[in-house]
Design a protein around this motif. Structure first.
Motif, mmCIF file in Angstrom:
data_model
loop_
_atom_site.group_PDB
_atom_site.id
_atom_site.type_symbol
_atom_site.label_atom_id
_atom_site.label_comp_id
_atom_site.label_asym_id
_atom_site.label_seq_id
_atom_site.Cartn_x
_atom_site.Cartn_y
_atom_site.Cartn_z
ATOM 1 N N GLU A 296 38.461 33.413 30.635
ATOM 2 C CA GLU A 296 38.812 32.334 31.551
ATOM 3 C C GLU A 296 38.291 32.621 32.950
ATOM 4 O OE1 GLU A 296 43.041 32.224 31.261
ATOM 5 O OE2 GLU A 296 43.049 31.267 29.266
ATOM 6 N N ARG A 297 38.435 33.880 33.380
ATOM 7 C CA ARG A 297 38.011 34.247 34.730
ATOM 8 C C ARG A 297 36.496 34.196 34.895
ATOM 9 N NH1 ARG A 297 40.913 33.167 38.304
ATOM 10 N NH2 ARG A 297 39.759 34.584 39.643
ATOM 11 N N LEU A 298 35.757 34.439 33.830
ATOM 12 C CA LEU A 298 34.298 34.377 33.913
ATOM 13 C C LEU A 298 33.813 32.991 34.337
ATOM 14 C CD1 LEU A 298 32.796 36.384 30.901
ATOM 15 C CD2 LEU A 298 32.259 36.689 33.319
ATOM 16 N N LYS A 299 34.628 31.969 34.057
ATOM 17 C CA LYS A 299 34.249 30.599 34.391
ATOM 18 C C LYS A 299 34.940 30.104 35.655
ATOM 19 C CE LYS A 299 33.594 29.625 29.470
ATOM 20 N NZ LYS A 299 34.035 28.842 28.297
ATOM 21 N N SER A 300 35.623 30.999 36.357
ATOM 22 C CA SER A 300 36.399 30.608 37.533
ATOM 23 C C SER A 300 35.525 30.456 38.776
ATOM 24 C CB SER A 300 37.488 31.651 37.811
ATOM 25 O OG SER A 300 36.911 32.861 38.277
ATOM 26 N N ALA A 301 36.083 29.754 39.769
ATOM 27 C CA ALA A 301 35.383 29.586 41.046
ATOM 28 C C ALA A 301 35.240 30.917 41.770
ATOM 29 C CB ALA A 301 36.143 28.587 41.922
ATOM 30 N N GLU A 302 36.243 31.794 41.634
ATOM 31 C CA GLU A 302 36.162 33.107 42.275
ATOM 32 C C GLU A 302 35.005 33.915 41.694
ATOM 33 O OE1 GLU A 302 40.794 33.886 43.626
ATOM 34 O OE2 GLU A 302 40.059 34.746 41.758
ATOM 35 N N ALA A 303 34.865 33.891 40.379
ATOM 36 C CA ALA A 303 33.758 34.618 39.751
ATOM 37 C C ALA A 303 32.417 34.009 40.168
ATOM 38 C CB ALA A 303 33.912 34.603 38.236
ATOM 39 N N ASN B 24 43.248 42.104 23.500
ATOM 40 C CA ASN B 24 43.213 40.668 23.218
ATOM 41 C C ASN B 24 43.719 39.868 24.410
ATOM 42 O OD1 ASN B 24 42.266 41.197 20.654
ATOM 43 N ND2 ASN B 24 44.270 41.041 19.680
ATOM 44 N N GLU B 25 44.806 40.347 25.022
ATOM 45 C CA GLU B 25 45.377 39.667 26.182
ATOM 46 C C GLU B 25 44.396 39.683 27.347
ATOM 47 O OE1 GLU B 25 49.384 39.962 29.031
ATOM 48 O OE2 GLU B 25 49.064 41.389 27.398
ATOM 49 N N GLU B 26 43.816 40.845 27.604
ATOM 50 C CA GLU B 26 42.821 40.962 28.674
ATOM 51 C C GLU B 26 41.611 40.075 28.394
ATOM 52 O OE1 GLU B 26 43.557 45.676 29.885
ATOM 53 O OE2 GLU B 26 41.941 45.085 28.528
ATOM 54 N N GLY B 27 41.160 40.094 27.120
ATOM 55 C CA GLY B 27 39.962 39.351 26.757
ATOM 56 C C GLY B 27 40.099 37.861 26.992
ATOM 57 N N LYS B 28 41.282 37.314 26.694
ATOM 58 C CA LYS B 28 41.521 35.883 26.926
ATOM 59 C C LYS B 28 41.421 35.574 28.407
ATOM 60 C CE LYS B 28 44.952 32.240 26.062
ATOM 61 N NZ LYS B 28 45.079 31.811 27.468
ATOM 62 N N LEU B 29 42.086 36.381 29.224
ATOM 63 C CA LEU B 29 42.030 36.169 30.663
ATOM 64 C C LEU B 29 40.629 36.398 31.212
ATOM 65 C CD1 LEU B 29 45.357 37.953 31.677
ATOM 66 C CD2 LEU B 29 44.898 35.493 31.767
ATOM 67 N N PHE B 30 39.940 37.412 30.700
ATOM 68 C CA PHE B 30 38.585 37.738 31.161
ATOM 69 C C PHE B 30 37.656 36.549 30.911
ATOM 70 C CE2 PHE B 30 34.549 39.847 31.529
ATOM 71 C CZ PHE B 30 34.768 40.974 32.312
ATOM 72 N N PRO C 23 35.107 47.456 39.488
ATOM 73 C CA PRO C 23 35.138 46.351 40.449
ATOM 74 C C PRO C 23 35.502 44.994 39.839
ATOM 75 C CG PRO C 23 32.883 46.768 39.789
ATOM 76 C CD PRO C 23 33.730 47.798 39.087
ATOM 77 N N PHE C 24 36.437 44.983 38.899
ATOM 78 C CA PHE C 24 36.760 43.733 38.220
ATOM 79 C C PHE C 24 37.312 42.690 39.186
ATOM 80 C CE2 PHE C 24 37.339 47.066 34.902
ATOM 81 C CZ PHE C 24 36.251 46.710 34.117
ATOM 82 N N THR C 25 38.302 43.046 40.021
ATOM 83 C CA THR C 25 38.866 42.049 40.930
ATOM 84 C C THR C 25 37.849 41.623 41.988
ATOM 85 O OG1 THR C 25 39.875 43.771 42.314
ATOM 86 C CG2 THR C 25 41.243 42.812 40.592
ATOM 87 N N ASP C 26 36.963 42.507 42.391
ATOM 88 C CA ASP C 26 35.918 42.126 43.347
ATOM 89 C C ASP C 26 34.993 41.060 42.762
ATOM 90 O OD1 ASP C 26 36.790 43.759 45.363
ATOM 91 O OD2 ASP C 26 35.265 45.313 45.076
ATOM 92 N N LEU C 27 34.928 40.985 41.438
ATOM 93 C CA LEU C 27 34.089 39.998 40.760
ATOM 94 C C LEU C 27 34.895 38.779 40.312
ATOM 95 C CD1 LEU C 27 31.945 42.432 38.576
ATOM 96 C CD2 LEU C 27 31.204 41.193 40.620
ATOM 97 N N GLY C 28 36.171 38.725 40.714
ATOM 98 C CA GLY C 28 37.012 37.606 40.306
ATOM 99 C C GLY C 28 37.469 37.698 38.862
ATOM 100 N N LEU C 29 37.416 38.907 38.292
ATOM 101 C CA LEU C 29 37.733 39.106 36.881
ATOM 102 C C LEU C 29 39.027 39.903 36.730
ATOM 103 C CD1 LEU C 29 34.091 40.037 35.762
ATOM 104 C CD2 LEU C 29 35.200 37.789 35.643
ATOM 105 N N VAL C 30 39.308 40.380 35.549
ATOM 106 C CA VAL C 30 40.465 41.242 35.270
ATOM 107 C C VAL C 30 39.977 42.446 34.473
ATOM 108 C CG1 VAL C 30 42.147 39.350 35.284
ATOM 109 C CG2 VAL C 30 41.017 39.992 33.132
ATOM 110 N N PRO C 31 40.771 43.503 34.397
ATOM 111 C CA PRO C 31 40.356 44.676 33.603
ATOM 112 C C PRO C 31 40.158 44.330 32.132
ATOM 113 C CG PRO C 31 42.204 45.204 35.027
ATOM 114 C CD PRO C 31 42.055 43.719 35.075
#
Length: 257
Positions: A231-238, A223-229, A131-139
């Motif tokens: 960033e997404r953890l601090k997003s408004a969607e998350a 590494n690519e996913e981790g950088k985005l992850f 459920p990564f996108t449901d949480l505003g995150l990425v794989p």
């Protein structure tokens, strides 16, 4: 490091790593990630260990990352070293065979880690969800690379984009698992496979596994996913997803524009 919610034991040449937080559906905390990373590092250095078995106590394999931990990271109230990346990297780097016994539902990293295992046995009744996108995150865990390679883009996007659950039976049919079994038989079957692997020529097995895995590509994608992850953890969607979880309501992403 040690943690009561991760039990690490030896059975002959098999190192067993067991999720042991059934009251919380084996949701994984930072300390649990650290204990598992330590166990994998120890196994890599110990010639007497020739196979690794992941299993779990209770009805769930694991509910994935503890969402309270995610919410704390979103709020900026977490300090100290984070161990999840170390665990994921050790899974990618593991040269000894890794077997998983998925006796119940698996969520998030509980699914993506299976794509780094060499043999997987799953309960027919289990549900696998990411459920990564449901949480505003990425794989994560290079799953944006490994999952489409394993089951094709359309099926992978149903899991990673729509967040649709996958049954244990379909996980076996699609190639994520070696076999789908009654839940009570899963651990016995997985343990038997792990023991069988310990009887094989260790160096031949190591070289075979190395030839089958492109660790450089997996690490680069992680590494690519981790950088985005991060960033997404601090997003408004998350933030909205975590707030909705804590308040037991559906999230409203439309209000975010």
């Amino acid at each position: 490091m040690s943690d009561e919610h991760i039990l690490v034991t030896r059975d002959g040449a098999v190192l067993e790593i067991r999720f042991n937080r059934p009251a919380k559906k084996n949701a994984i905390t930072n300390a649990m990630y650290g204990a598992m990373a330590d166990a994998l590092e120890s196994a890599a250095a110990d010639k007497a260990v020739r196979a690794i078995l992941f299993t779990a106590a209770g009805d769930f394999f694991t509910a994935g990352n503890d969402l309270m931990d995610f919410a704390a990271q979103n709020a900026g109230s977490v300090s100290g070293p984070r161990h999840v990346e170390r665990f994921l990297r050790r899974m990618i780097e593991a040269e000894k065979p890794v077997v998983a016994a998925v006796q119940g539902n698996a969520v998030g990293v509980g699914v993506t880690m299976l794509l780094q295992c060499d043999l997987v046995y799953v309960a027919e009744s289990a549900k696998l969800t990411t459920p990564f996108t449901d949480l505003g995150l990425v794989p994560e865990n290079a799953s944006s690379l490994t999952l489409p390679a394993r089951i094709g883009h359309a099926r992978a996007f149903a899991l990673l984009g729509l967040c649709e659950p996958l049954s244990g039976a379909d996980a076996a049919a699609f190639g994520i698992a070696n076999a789908a079994l009654p839940s009570a038989e899963v651990e016995t079957r997985a343990r038997s496979a792990a023991v069988a692997l310990t009887k094989k020529p260790a160096e031949s097995l190591r070289l075979t596994k190395n030839l089958m895995r492109n660790r450089a590509a997996l690490s680069e994608r992680m590494n690519e996913e981790g950088k985005l992850f991060g960033e997404r953890l601090k997003s408004a969607e998350a933030a909205e997803a975590f707030a909705a979880f804590l308040e037991r309501r559906p999230p409203d992403f439309a209000k975010l524009g």
